[in-house]
Design a protein around this motif. Sequence first.
Motif, short mmCIF file in Angstrom:
data_model
loop_
_atom_site.label_atom_id
_atom_site.label_comp_id
_atom_site.label_asym_id
_atom_site.label_seq_id
_atom_site.Cartn_x
_atom_site.Cartn_y
_atom_site.Cartn_z
N GLY A 105 1.09 -0.81 0.14
CA GLY A 105 -0.20 0.26 0.10
C GLY A 105 1.02 1.10 -0.08
O GLY A 105 2.13 0.81 0.18
N LEU A 149 1.27 5.32 1.81
CA LEU A 149 1.51 5.84 3.23
C LEU A 149 1.25 7.61 2.76
O LEU A 149 1.86 7.86 2.13
CB LEU A 149 3.39 6.29 3.54
CG LEU A 149 3.03 6.59 4.91
CD1 LEU A 149 2.07 6.23 6.20
CD2 LEU A 149 4.15 6.99 5.66
N ASN A 168 5.53 3.61 0.53
CA ASN A 168 5.59 1.80 0.22
C ASN A 168 5.03 1.31 2.08
O ASN A 168 5.45 2.19 2.70
CB ASN A 168 6.18 0.97 -0.36
CG ASN A 168 6.64 1.26 -2.08
OD1 ASN A 168 5.40 0.87 -2.33
ND2 ASN A 168 7.08 1.34 -2.20
N VAL A 169 3.83 0.62 1.73
CA VAL A 169 3.81 0.49 3.42
C VAL A 169 3.25 -1.35 3.05
O VAL A 169 3.44 -1.80 1.51
CB VAL A 169 2.42 0.83 4.41
CG1 VAL A 169 2.79 2.47 4.58
CG2 VAL A 169 1.35 0.26 2.91
N ILE A 196 1.59 -5.02 3.84
CA ILE A 196 0.65 -5.60 5.38
C ILE A 196 1.54 -6.78 5.77
O ILE A 196 2.00 -7.73 5.69
CB ILE A 196 -0.52 -6.18 4.99
CG1 ILE A 196 -1.22 -4.21 4.46
CG2 ILE A 196 -1.20 -6.57 5.60
CD1 ILE A 196 -2.30 -5.55 3.52
N VAL A 228 1.02 -2.38 9.37
CA VAL A 228 1.79 -2.66 8.50
C VAL A 228 3.47 -1.89 8.74
O VAL A 228 3.73 -1.37 9.60
CB VAL A 228 1.47 -1.52 7.33
CG1 VAL A 228 0.25 -2.41 6.88
CG2 VAL A 228 1.39 -0.17 7.95
N THR A 288 7.06 -0.58 7.70
CA THR A 288 7.37 0.64 6.57
C THR A 288 8.77 0.96 7.10
O THR A 288 9.52 0.62 8.01
CB THR A 288 6.69 2.13 6.10
OG1 THR A 288 7.30 3.34 5.32
CG2 THR A 288 6.69 2.80 7.74
N ALA A 295 -2.28 4.71 6.06
CA ALA A 295 -2.16 3.79 5.27
C ALA A 295 -3.51 3.74 3.74
O ALA A 295 -4.38 2.94 4.54
CB ALA A 295 -2.18 2.10 6.08
N LEU A 334 -4.67 1.18 1.17
CA LEU A 334 -4.60 -0.51 0.52
C LEU A 334 -5.16 -0.81 -0.39
O LEU A 334 -6.32 0.06 -0.21
CB LEU A 334 -4.79 -1.27 1.90
CG LEU A 334 -3.90 -1.03 3.26
CD1 LEU A 334 -4.19 -2.32 5.10
CD2 LEU A 334 -2.68 -0.99 3.66
N VAL A 362 -3.90 5.81 11.08
CA VAL A 362 -2.45 4.37 12.05
C VAL A 362 -2.29 5.66 13.17
O VAL A 362 -2.50 6.57 13.44
CB VAL A 362 -1.17 4.87 11.35
CG1 VAL A 362 -0.05 4.61 12.05
CG2 VAL A 362 -1.43 4.75 10.05
N LEU A 373 3.65 -0.06 12.00
CA LEU A 373 2.36 1.06 12.37
C LEU A 373 1.09 0.21 12.44
O LEU A 373 0.81 -0.25 11.94
CB LEU A 373 1.76 1.39 11.03
CG LEU A 373 3.55 2.93 10.52
CD1 LEU A 373 4.32 2.52 10.54
CD2 LEU A 373 2.55 3.95 9.49
N LEU A 424 -2.78 0.00 13.12
CA LEU A 424 -3.90 0.40 12.46
C LEU A 424 -5.73 0.85 13.21
O LEU A 424 -5.35 0.24 14.30
CB LEU A 424 -4.82 -0.64 11.10
CG LEU A 424 -3.52 -0.60 9.93
CD1 LEU A 424 -4.13 -1.08 8.97
CD2 LEU A 424 -3.06 0.48 9.53
#
Length: 285
Positions: free
Chosen positions: A52, A54, A68-69, A71, A77, A79, A98, A100, A130, A151, A153
């Motif tokens: 995903g 950021l 990018n992140v 999962i 997630v 990063t 995030a 996704l 987040v 991170l 969620l």
Amino acid sequence: MEVIVSGKLVQLLILSWLGALALAEPQCGRLDENLLYTTNEDTIPSENPWIGLLLEDEGNSFKKMECNVVIINELHVLTTATCVKGFRNRSGDTGAVALLGVWNEEHSPDEELVCNDNGFCVPGPEAYKVVDIKVHPQRDRDTGDNDLAVLRLAKPIEWTFWIQPICMEGSSEPETLTNRNLHYSGFNGGGYNRGKGLAMTVSTRKCKQLTSSTVFFPANQMCGYPVTRTKFYPGAPLMDIDVRKEKPHSFYLVAILVRNVDTDATTQVYQNVRRARSWIKENTK
């Protein structure tokens, strides 16, 4: 699995059908072997669904952070620590989001359905706030080593065919990551679609040469020599393939991109995730 749409009137039916694809328990690291042997530099929407973007919540809009992140599980997630250094808080109202289920970074979470010029449609991306940011306790600001952040969620991820986690381990892994041709994927400065590629990992000695780090190179980082020069955003996962019964079974995470270095060619510098797995597991329970 992408859907061909012949007109606007069928979009509601398609959305209902797509909703039925929600998954109770996803398979981590899902791969399609046919997609491994192509020269395509763009992924299809269902490919590598753990990646995903950021974003920063600015109230009425989202700001792209060019990171990018990845999962990890339904609430976390991964990063780089560098990517989150500008956020105002480490917990509560962090301002981080995030995004996704996104395969084109121009797509907005306000869109229920996104389609390309050929009429292929998938659900629009989902934005997850987040609420907690944990930076690796041994992050070295001087050398850049241990450039990792987990991170948390605000709510559990709703698994779909387009939003799934990566595997964190393989059933059998090589002792060394040197001299291996590994897959990477994520968003980049070369186009709007999520991209992918192959990179050959090199020795620490060669890594020093490629990055002009003649005296010192971070102990927990490694270099990849990519086939193409496209510069991917930080946080892009470097992945190996878990092979079971002589068949590619799933992708698992070995490192995430922290920076690109230009010398005679583009060199990717990755943070080795295998050496941080215990810390990641402890902070993603």
